[in-house]
Design an enzyme around this catalytic site. Sequence first.
Site, PDB file in Angstrom:
ATOM      1  N   MET A  23      11.069  17.095 -28.350  1.00 17.79           N
ATOM      2  CA  MET A  23      10.827  15.651 -28.329  1.00 17.79           C
ATOM      3  C   MET A  23      11.805  14.928 -27.398  1.00 17.79           C
ATOM      4  O   MET A  23      11.410  14.048 -26.626  1.00 17.79           O
ATOM      5  CB  MET A  23      10.961  15.079 -29.747  1.00 17.79           C
ATOM      6  CG  MET A  23      10.606  13.622 -29.844  1.00 17.79           C
ATOM      7  SD  MET A  23      10.857  12.949 -31.500  1.00 17.79           S
ATOM      8  CE  MET A  23       9.637  13.841 -32.448  1.00 17.79           C
ATOM      9  N   ARG A  25     -20.173   2.819 -20.381  1.00 15.88           N
ATOM     10  CA  ARG A  25     -18.994   2.512 -21.181  1.00 15.88           C
ATOM     11  C   ARG A  25     -19.184   1.082 -21.661  1.00 15.88           C
ATOM     12  O   ARG A  25     -19.998   0.846 -22.537  1.00 15.88           O
ATOM     13  CB  ARG A  25     -17.719   2.729 -20.344  1.00 15.88           C
ATOM     14  CG  ARG A  25     -16.470   2.828 -21.153  1.00 15.88           C
ATOM     15  CD  ARG A  25     -15.255   3.235 -20.311  1.00 15.88           C
ATOM     16  NE  ARG A  25     -14.949   2.318 -19.209  1.00 15.88           N
ATOM     17  CZ  ARG A  25     -13.844   2.404 -18.458  1.00 15.88           C
ATOM     18  NH1 ARG A  25     -12.970   3.376 -18.655  1.00 15.88           N
ATOM     19  NH2 ARG A  25     -13.627   1.544 -17.483  1.00 15.88           N
ATOM     20  N   TYR A  48      11.985  26.104 -29.425  1.00 17.67           N
ATOM     21  CA  TYR A  48      11.043  26.232 -30.542  1.00 17.67           C
ATOM     22  C   TYR A  48      10.050  27.355 -30.280  1.00 17.67           C
ATOM     23  O   TYR A  48       9.493  27.473 -29.175  1.00 17.67           O
ATOM     24  CB  TYR A  48      10.249  24.936 -30.698  1.00 17.67           C
ATOM     25  CG  TYR A  48      11.000  23.817 -31.380  1.00 17.67           C
ATOM     26  CD1 TYR A  48      11.456  23.935 -32.684  1.00 17.67           C
ATOM     27  CD2 TYR A  48      11.220  22.619 -30.714  1.00 17.67           C
ATOM     28  CE1 TYR A  48      12.119  22.886 -33.305  1.00 17.67           C
ATOM     29  CE2 TYR A  48      11.882  21.565 -31.324  1.00 17.67           C
ATOM     30  CZ  TYR A  48      12.329  21.709 -32.626  1.00 17.67           C
ATOM     31  OH  TYR A  48      12.984  20.663 -33.225  1.00 17.67           O
ATOM     32  N   LYS A  99      -3.209  -3.389 -16.678  1.00 16.59           N
ATOM     33  CA  LYS A  99      -3.318  -3.033 -18.104  1.00 16.59           C
ATOM     34  C   LYS A  99      -2.289  -1.956 -18.457  1.00 16.59           C
ATOM     35  O   LYS A  99      -1.716  -1.331 -17.556  1.00 16.59           O
ATOM     36  CB  LYS A  99      -4.742  -2.543 -18.366  1.00 16.59           C
ATOM     37  CG  LYS A  99      -5.105  -1.344 -17.517  1.00 16.59           C
ATOM     38  CD  LYS A  99      -6.585  -1.277 -17.203  1.00 16.59           C
ATOM     39  CE  LYS A  99      -6.884   0.018 -16.481  1.00 16.59           C
ATOM     40  NZ  LYS A  99      -8.236   0.094 -15.971  1.00 16.59           N
TER      41      LYS A  99
HETATM   42  C1  LIG Z   1      -8.356   0.337 -14.716  1.00 14.81           C
HETATM   43  C2  LIG Z   1      -9.461  -0.379 -14.078  1.00 14.81           C
HETATM   44  C3  LIG Z   1      -9.420  -0.680 -12.720  1.00 14.81           C
HETATM   45  C4  LIG Z   1      -8.361  -0.135 -11.790  1.00 14.81           C
HETATM   46  O1  LIG Z   1      -8.672   1.228 -11.530  1.00 14.81           O
HETATM   47  P1  LIG Z   1      -7.795   2.135 -10.543  1.00 14.81           P
HETATM   48  O2  LIG Z   1      -8.574   3.393 -10.468  1.00 14.81           O
HETATM   49  O3  LIG Z   1      -6.480   2.341 -11.219  1.00 14.81           O
HETATM   50  O4  LIG Z   1      -7.671   1.428  -9.269  1.00 14.81           O
HETATM   51  C5  LIG Z   1     -10.447  -1.459 -12.191  1.00 14.81           C
HETATM   52  N1  LIG Z   1     -11.464  -1.886 -12.980  1.00 14.81           N
HETATM   53  C6  LIG Z   1     -11.553  -1.584 -14.292  1.00 14.81           C
HETATM   54  C7  LIG Z   1     -12.710  -2.063 -15.089  1.00 14.81           C
HETATM   55  C8  LIG Z   1     -10.567  -0.796 -14.877  1.00 14.81           C
HETATM   56  O5  LIG Z   1     -10.674  -0.499 -16.174  1.00 14.81           O
END
Ligand SMILES: *Cc1c(COP(=O)(O)O)cnc(C)c1O
Length: 363
Positions: free
Chosen positions: A300, A130, A249, A30
């Site tokens: 920036m 979550r 800055y 992701k």
């Molecule tokens: C991001 C994620 C992972 C991977 O987690 P890492 O700690 O980066 O290995 C696995 N399962 C879910 C549901 C995630 O959101």
Amino acid sequence: MLRVDLGAIAANYRDLAALCPPANCAAAVKANAYGLGLEPVAAALAGAGCDTFFVAHLAEARQLRAILPKVTIYVLGGLPAGAAALYAKANLRPVLGSLGEIDEWRNFAAATAATAAPAAALHVDTGFNRLGLDQSDVAHLAGNPDRLAGINIALIMSHLACADTPAHRLNEAQRAAFEAARARLPGAPASLAGSGGIYLGPAYHFDLVRPGIGLFGGAVAGHASRPVARLDATVLQIRDISAGDTIGYGATHTFKRDSRVAIISLGYADGLLRCLGGRRAAGAVFIGDFRAPIVGRISMDLTAIDITGLPADSVGRGAMVEVIGPHQTIDEIAAAAGTISYEILTSLGSRYTRLYSAANHDL
Ligand SMILES: *Cc1c(COP(=O)(O)O)cnc(C)c1O
């Protein structure tokens, strides 16, 4: 310039996968493969044998499907209303975490004349609070199996909150809750562990593990992985500064002695987190073995570093400065910024050149 070592990512994948048999090893890619570039990274992982990928969003999944037509792709964000046909068209599997999403997928399945039931994962919440089905949802499904009719449940998954803290009591509590939920749901392969969960041991591996950060150079509970990214910036200008002058800055930094600074072509828009500058215990970058502290606030596009300790003329315009590399891992710069390696990687900017190397050159 950001250099990404695809060979190191593939080697990290093989190392993690080797810890898990008989469980299969997927990859979490992701957020643009943790900022490193979804397409080259996913292709390298597939080349290393990875056949299952997790992304967060439909758009990420479609981008991945375009380059990997055969792999299994799960979308962790679930099924947005009205998106079922888009998922099916690209052969994507939603991770269903509510009864409403389940209804939508089942109704879509019933309305299409597909020969095979469309596959999906069920996400069970086991204490993270979550995403995912809560205990009453699981009880409801156990009593009303028709609610899942026509869905091919290809995976039952949950996510650990404290996997990077092996002694945390929530790990075992979540594992037990996951077993209990599985027992009430139709039989299906199961997945609980990301990178941290892999190191909790075989009881956490089930059928599929899904690491992210452990593929991309992050350390997990003291287990290092190979570095995969190197970030360098270019020196644009050198200037001599008199004692008593300030820089940047807000004029937050006053020089106590006559000093030399280099201005480098990297700022917070590139992922050099602004909190690394503008304070006494500031972060640093490296020129060779020389540690050059950041002076004043990070802008920036630009950052000033103190190079007073270097021999005059040893650094000039165009010199390269290491931000992430052998002298500063993603975990070290994260610690200096008060954050985690994940945020360092996913903050990497989009406007420098990304160079992908298949072999391990000079990391
Ligand atoms: C991001 C994620 C992972 C991977 O987690 P890492 O700690 O980066 O290995 C696995 N399962 C879910 C549901 C995630 O959101």
